[in-house]
Scaffold this motif. Sequence first.
Motif, short mmCIF file in Angstrom:
data_model
loop_
_atom_site.label_atom_id
_atom_site.label_comp_id
_atom_site.label_asym_id
_atom_site.label_seq_id
_atom_site.Cartn_x
_atom_site.Cartn_y
_atom_site.Cartn_z
N VAL A 80 0.84 -1.20 0.00
CA VAL A 80 0.00 0.00 0.00
C VAL A 80 0.88 1.25 0.00
O VAL A 80 1.81 1.37 0.79
CB VAL A 80 -0.94 0.00 1.22
N THR A 81 0.53 2.18 -0.90
CA THR A 81 1.16 3.49 -0.95
C THR A 81 0.06 4.54 -0.89
O THR A 81 -0.97 4.41 -1.55
CB THR A 81 1.98 3.67 -2.24
N PHE A 82 0.31 5.59 -0.09
CA PHE A 82 -0.71 6.64 0.03
C PHE A 82 -0.04 7.99 0.19
O PHE A 82 0.93 8.15 0.94
CB PHE A 82 -1.62 6.39 1.24
N ALA A 83 -0.58 8.99 -0.53
CA ALA A 83 -0.19 10.39 -0.39
C ALA A 83 -1.46 11.23 -0.47
O ALA A 83 -2.43 10.84 -1.13
CB ALA A 83 0.80 10.80 -1.48
N TYR A 84 -1.46 12.39 0.21
CA TYR A 84 -2.66 13.21 0.25
C TYR A 84 -2.88 14.03 -1.02
O TYR A 84 -3.93 14.64 -1.18
CB TYR A 84 -2.61 14.14 1.47
N GLY A 85 -1.91 14.08 -1.89
CA GLY A 85 -2.06 14.81 -3.14
C GLY A 85 -1.02 14.35 -4.14
O GLY A 85 0.00 13.77 -3.77
N PRO A 86 -1.26 14.61 -5.43
CA PRO A 86 -0.30 14.16 -6.44
C PRO A 86 1.08 14.78 -6.29
O PRO A 86 2.08 14.19 -6.70
CB PRO A 86 -0.98 14.57 -7.77
N ASP A 87 1.13 15.99 -5.72
CA ASP A 87 2.42 16.66 -5.57
C ASP A 87 2.99 16.48 -4.17
O ASP A 87 4.08 17.01 -3.87
CB ASP A 87 2.26 18.16 -5.86
N SER A 88 2.28 15.76 -3.30
CA SER A 88 2.74 15.57 -1.92
C SER A 88 3.58 14.31 -1.82
O SER A 88 3.34 13.33 -2.54
CB SER A 88 1.55 15.46 -0.97
N PRO A 89 4.57 14.31 -0.92
CA PRO A 89 5.36 13.09 -0.72
C PRO A 89 4.49 12.00 -0.11
O PRO A 89 3.55 12.30 0.66
CB PRO A 89 6.47 13.54 0.24
N PRO A 90 4.76 10.74 -0.39
CA PRO A 90 3.93 9.65 0.17
C PRO A 90 4.08 9.56 1.69
O PRO A 90 5.19 9.63 2.22
CB PRO A 90 4.46 8.40 -0.53
N ILE A 91 2.95 9.40 2.35
CA ILE A 91 2.96 9.19 3.80
C ILE A 91 3.40 7.75 4.09
O ILE A 91 4.20 7.50 4.99
CB ILE A 91 1.56 9.44 4.40
N ILE A 92 2.85 6.81 3.32
CA ILE A 92 3.18 5.39 3.45
C ILE A 92 3.54 4.88 2.06
O ILE A 92 2.86 5.18 1.07
CB ILE A 92 1.97 4.59 4.01
N LYS A 93 4.60 4.07 1.98
CA LYS A 93 5.02 3.55 0.68
C LYS A 93 5.29 2.04 0.80
O LYS A 93 6.04 1.60 1.66
CB LYS A 93 6.27 4.28 0.20
N ASN A 94 4.59 1.27 -0.02
CA ASN A 94 4.81 -0.18 -0.13
C ASN A 94 4.69 -0.89 1.23
O ASN A 94 5.54 -1.71 1.60
CB ASN A 94 6.18 -0.49 -0.75
N ALA A 95 3.64 -0.54 1.98
CA ALA A 95 3.43 -1.14 3.30
C ALA A 95 2.68 -2.45 3.18
O ALA A 95 1.64 -2.53 2.50
CB ALA A 95 2.66 -0.18 4.19
N THR A 96 3.17 -3.49 3.86
CA THR A 96 2.53 -4.81 3.85
C THR A 96 2.43 -5.30 5.30
O THR A 96 3.46 -5.45 5.97
CB THR A 96 3.33 -5.82 3.01
N ILE A 97 1.20 -5.54 5.76
CA ILE A 97 0.99 -6.01 7.14
C ILE A 97 -0.16 -7.00 7.17
O ILE A 97 -0.98 -7.06 6.24
CB ILE A 97 0.69 -4.85 8.12
N ASP A 98 -0.22 -7.79 8.25
CA ASP A 98 -1.29 -8.78 8.42
C ASP A 98 -1.78 -8.70 9.87
O ASP A 98 -0.97 -8.69 10.81
CB ASP A 98 -0.76 -10.18 8.11
#
Length: 739
Positions: free
Chosen positions: A530-548
């Motif tokens: 999972v990767t998430f950022a609040y905007g297209p120009d914003s740095p990602p808050i979480i990048k390639n996170a995998t959890i169970d």
Amino acid sequence: MTVTAAPTAAQLVGATLPDLDTALVEYVVGTVADADPNDFPDASALEDFLGPVLVAEDCDPKAVRTLCAQLLPLVGQSATMVDDDDDFILPNGLSGASASAGPRRLENGPVHMGSLAANTSSYLPGVNADITHAGAKRVATRVDEKKLEKAELKLKMKMEKRNATVEVSFKVIDKPAGPKPLSDAQIQAILAARGRNNDIHLENFDVSHAGLRILTNANLSLVYTRRYGLVGRNGIGKSTLLRAISSREIPAMDKFKHVSIGHVEQELTGDDMTCLESVMKADVYREYLLRQEATINAQMNELADGKALASGETMASLEHKLKQVLQKMEDIDANSAEARAASILGGLGFSPDAQRRKTKEFSGGWKMRIALARALFTRPDLLLLDEPTNHLDIPAVVWLANYLQKWPSTLLVVSHDREFLDAVATDIIHQHDERLDVYRGNFSNFEKTRDERVKQAQREYDSQMEYRRHLQAFVDRWRYNAKKAAQAQSKIKILEKLPELEVPTEEVQVTFAFPDPEKISPPILQMDEVTFAYGPDSPPIIKNATIDVQLTSRVAVVGPNGAGKSTVLKLLTGQLDPNKGRVFRHGRLRFAFFSQHHVDALEDLSLTPVQFLAKNFPGHQDEEYRRQLGCFGISGRVGLQSMGTLSGGQKSRVVFASLALQRPSLLILDEPSNHLDFMSVDSLAEALNQFKGGVIMVSHDQRFIDMVCNEIWVCENGTLTKFAGDSIKEYAATLPMPE
């Protein structure tokens, strides 16, 4: 039924309530005689009218109910007369002729009272009414109006007192007024008093708010340079005490006008000033001296230019004043103000770039940090802090504890964080049962000493009660024996001189309980790349996170403020959708989410906790809602108070009670221990350990994490990884602490 065949109203009152005051007997008799049968269709209506008056005079409610049932047949009749020739007989044996100038006959037939319906409300709380029987005729009465007026006034005062009597556990201040700014005269007086004894001793003072008693005949001594931790259960009034001290509402505080007080309890109102400017402006003493310096320099420049001065002061006198101002600025270390302000902000997590941002751009949690930085920067003689660690991450909590260990003046802090109190406090003040008990040492020492003190008090109480029983038995046996009478009198004197010991009280234990969830088979909850950022120009808050996550998971998400911990929780619950990757949730998985800003979940604070649950979970009886609230320490009258009058910890418990009604499989908790007292934190930890579902939490409370969690996820620099160590202490040891 005729009047002569029935007992008179006066006889019934005398037989049922023989000790009733004569004026009230006349009032009851007059009411029964003058009323219309339609005004009192049944005995309960008559009881509603007469009951409050009689019960307020300490009459037995059952006797009042019986009397009203007996009086009902006499309503609207000349019930005070047996026949035309008999006098009115009062319960005390006086006849009507002897009780007044002479017997007066009441009008035959009913008297219609058009305003009786309005008058029946005169005994409801908060309603003002006049007990006057208005109708087609005015009827002669034997009631002494002065006595009746006095009785009504006494009743009104009792009803007001009864309505104001609420359990002390209620905290009724919701939106405190901010501290009043100091005038130049006050600032000058405080600066002139520097070096005086700054100890504070308050004796035999009371603290209350809106009629609710917080402290009674309390004593409090705050010795300069000592650091006090104020503890007590939620709703006992700790924050109210801090406000009373900071606003100098306690009369004895007038003796300590020279003591400067700093109080942090609410977030800063943002404006266009930068963080650094806001912190530096908070030092009103430095600002005052800077204004004085500027004024004197301007006068000296005018004198040097040959301009006349209105004051007629000479250059020498101005130079002397300037020297005094500069000395005072040196005393308060004014020249290093910017460096000190930047250091404090850095310790609380503000980067150099953040320190130059406008205060209005920050969220509530960061504004609280600015407010804390302002208080630390001003270095008041007495610093009052209310739950300062609530909006801090672990590095900032450690920095604050280290900073306060070197605090040069007096500190009084309310906190639920045991490790923080162990590191900071030199004394613990325990607020309970409307009093303050002081213990030397930190929180751990307080726990040990308190238990021993309670046991010792119980032993002393039991010993004295046994001694009293022994003396009383001797007195009862030999009091009337001529040979032993002198000894019996001696024992009586001993009994009278024995000090009155209070019954030792234990803190009420608060319990939490979450229902068992529905059993579902894995996988339960997963994040995959999972990767998430609040905007297209914003740095990602979480990048390639995998959890169970499983139903047996006990996970703590840790990391610096702003790293994305709350974002991770929102991705798990579906409040946010990932930009890349996938979040899998079992179809029957139920979430219950606790936000650190839990007041937002309560919505309408004018509702009571019972009404709040009924609104959000309709279809149950009030008893069921109250039972559910009781499982989380909201019991008795607290469940019927508006939520705006509850303390932060009590509001948290209401939210937990609503989460439990959702019967979740997974509890997602964002700073759940904020605002809870130390006993409630332990109860919550125990409930989470007993819960058969999964738990994911964000918390800065290391002890709480250690009690509940067996996994630690570290969220920082755009990554979410599982910590390899076994405990939160190992993780904290790896953190770089601010200087």
